[in-house]
Enzyme design. Structure first.
Site, PDB file in Angstrom:
ATOM      1  N   THR A   1     -14.072 -38.244  -6.235  1.00 55.16           N
ATOM      2  CA  THR A   1     -12.778 -38.999  -6.951  1.00 55.16           C
ATOM      3  C   THR A   1     -13.532 -40.100  -7.980  1.00 55.16           C
ATOM      4  OG1 THR A   1     -11.179 -38.844  -5.233  1.00 55.16           O
ATOM      5  CG2 THR A   1     -10.613 -40.356  -6.684  1.00 55.16           C
TER       6      THR A   1
ATOM      7  N   SER B   1     -16.089 -34.131  -2.206  1.00 53.92           N
ATOM      8  CA  SER B   1     -16.776 -34.328  -0.863  1.00 53.92           C
ATOM      9  C   SER B   1     -16.391 -33.528   0.515  1.00 53.92           C
ATOM     10  CB  SER B   1     -16.953 -35.864  -0.363  1.00 53.92           C
ATOM     11  OG  SER B   1     -15.946 -36.205   0.312  1.00 53.92           O
TER      12      SER B   1
ATOM     13  N   THR C   1     -15.251 -39.975  -1.081  1.00 49.03           N
ATOM     14  CA  THR C   1     -14.974 -40.837   0.086  1.00 49.03           C
ATOM     15  C   THR C   1     -14.699 -40.097   1.283  1.00 49.03           C
ATOM     16  OG1 THR C   1     -12.919 -41.339  -0.377  1.00 49.03           O
ATOM     17  CG2 THR C   1     -14.093 -42.534  -1.161  1.00 49.03           C
ATOM     18  N   ASP C   2     -14.193 -38.972   1.079  1.00 47.84           N
ATOM     19  CA  ASP C   2     -13.742 -38.034   2.416  1.00 47.84           C
ATOM     20  C   ASP C   2     -14.837 -37.701   3.605  1.00 47.84           C
ATOM     21  OD1 ASP C   2     -11.157 -37.945   1.391  1.00 47.84           O
ATOM     22  OD2 ASP C   2     -11.384 -35.759   0.854  1.00 47.84           O
TER      23      ASP C   2
HETATM   24  N1  ASP Z   1     -11.079 -35.956  -1.686  1.00 46.18           N
HETATM   25  C1  ASP Z   1     -11.990 -36.892  -2.514  1.00 46.18           C
HETATM   26  C2  ASP Z   1     -13.439 -36.380  -2.122  1.00 46.18           C
HETATM   27  O1  ASP Z   1     -13.921 -36.866  -1.053  1.00 46.18           O
HETATM   28  C3  ASP Z   1     -11.843 -38.323  -2.117  1.00 46.18           C
HETATM   29  C4  ASP Z   1     -12.564 -39.335  -2.761  1.00 46.18           C
HETATM   30  O2  ASP Z   1     -13.637 -38.981  -3.353  1.00 46.18           O
HETATM   31  O3  ASP Z   1     -12.002 -40.507  -2.864  1.00 46.18           O
HETATM   32  O4  ASP Z   1     -14.185 -35.630  -2.779  1.00 46.18           O
END
Ligand code: ASP
Length: 317
Positions: free
Chosen positions: A14, A57, A86-87
């Protein structure tokens, strides 16, 4: 004193995405706004930027994690900042923690809001990550996750909220530091952890979650696997039918690691009723300590990859 040299490794997530004006969907759009940042206010450092791939991710695999490990091992920089979705951030962070033997700070960060959303947190997280990476205090503390101006150990941290800016928590141990205007400030040093000298990483290790009335249907399908991790109930207990299937799996030579589906706490072989943790331990199940299921899985993966299957009972002691 010469300027610190920081290596940025941007991987996507993200922090590199934009919210599409018409559809409202958040996606990668070819560019990576965070990769254009090569100066951080109040930090006297020089930067090298690498973008080995740009992916969400949930698309990460062990192959990408291995690419990151090699880039970090090869760098001559004084510190590394990885940007990541973050995932699965906690998994990449923990994999690197388990497998890297470097004495420079390695810091991972990301964002909960995409780069063009109001209140986007990517840039402030990047700044906090760099402030952490340039600090001499950050070396030899294992891989660090910096989100929301808070420093976590890769060993303890987990993504605990699906959307909140303060999504990352270290439930039992607490954060190990905080990023102030003046730089990184540490409260504690994480427990020293073992690193694994890994080889081939091609192992099949599914992660299951226990639930009321769990039967043997899924577990019976897993005898071809290299290992299995189960997020069991409470301190490490299973419903009777599931426990029976786990015991058969162990008897057939498949290592089974028991973690807990609780968000905090440490699994222990306490209960001796049918399916209780004590009976699983007696049958040869391995206990994950305070690791959650996804991290216990990575520990099993890296231990097997380092050829230490016989030592698993000591590694998971
Ligand atoms: N869905 C995103 C990922 O993990 C969430 C993020 O980056 O916060 O790529």
């Amino acid at each position: 004193m010469s300027k610190k040299h920081i290596l940025f490794i941007h991987t996507g997530g993200t922090i590199s995405m934009k919210k599409h004006a018409e559809t409202g969907g958040v996606e990668l759009d070819g560019g990576n706004p965070i990769a254009d940042v090569i100066e951080i206010p109040d930090v006297d450092a020089v930067y090298t930027v690498k973008e080995p791939f740009q992916i969400p991710s949930p698309h990460m695999t062990v192959n990408e994690m291995m690419t990151l490990k090699k880039l970090i091992e090869q760098t001559e920089a004084d510190g590394v900042v990885v940007t990541h979705g973050t995932d699965t951030m906690e998994e990449t962070a923990y994999f690197l923690d388990l497998t890297l033997s470097v004495d420079i700070p390695v810091v991972i960060t990301g964002a909960m809001r995409s780069s063009n959303e109001i209140g986007a947190d990517g840039l402030s997280n990047l700044i906090a990550a760099v402030k952490t990476a340039v600090s001499d205090q950050s070396a030899n503390k294992g891989v660090l996750v910096v989100m929301n101006e808070t420093i976590h150990s890769a060993q303890y941290v987990t993504k605990s909220h699906s959307s909140n800016l303060n999504a990352f928590q270290s439930f039992d141990a607490g954060p190990i530091g905080s990023v102030l205007k003046t730089g990184a400030h540490f409260f504690s040093t994480p427990a020293a952890s073992e690193t694994f000298d890994i080889g081939s990483i091609d192992f099949t290790i599914p992660l299951l979650k226990a639930y009321i009335g769990m039967d043997d249907v899924l577990i019976k399908q897993l005898s071809h696997c290299d290992g299995v991790v189960i997020e069991a109930l409470g301190q490490g207990n299973l419903p009777p039918a599931a426990a029976q299937a786990v015991i058969q799996l162990i008897e057939s030579g498949v290592p089974v690691v028991i973690a807990s589906r609780c968000v905090s706490g440490i699994v222990q072989p306490v209960y001796s009723y049918e399916g209780g943790g004590r009976t699983l331990k007696e049958a040869g199940a391995l206990f994950a300590g305070g690791l959650n299921g996804q991290k216990a899985r990575l520990k099993l993966l890296t231990a097997l990859s380092s050829g230490r299957k016989e030592e698993l009972p000591y590694i998971f002691a």
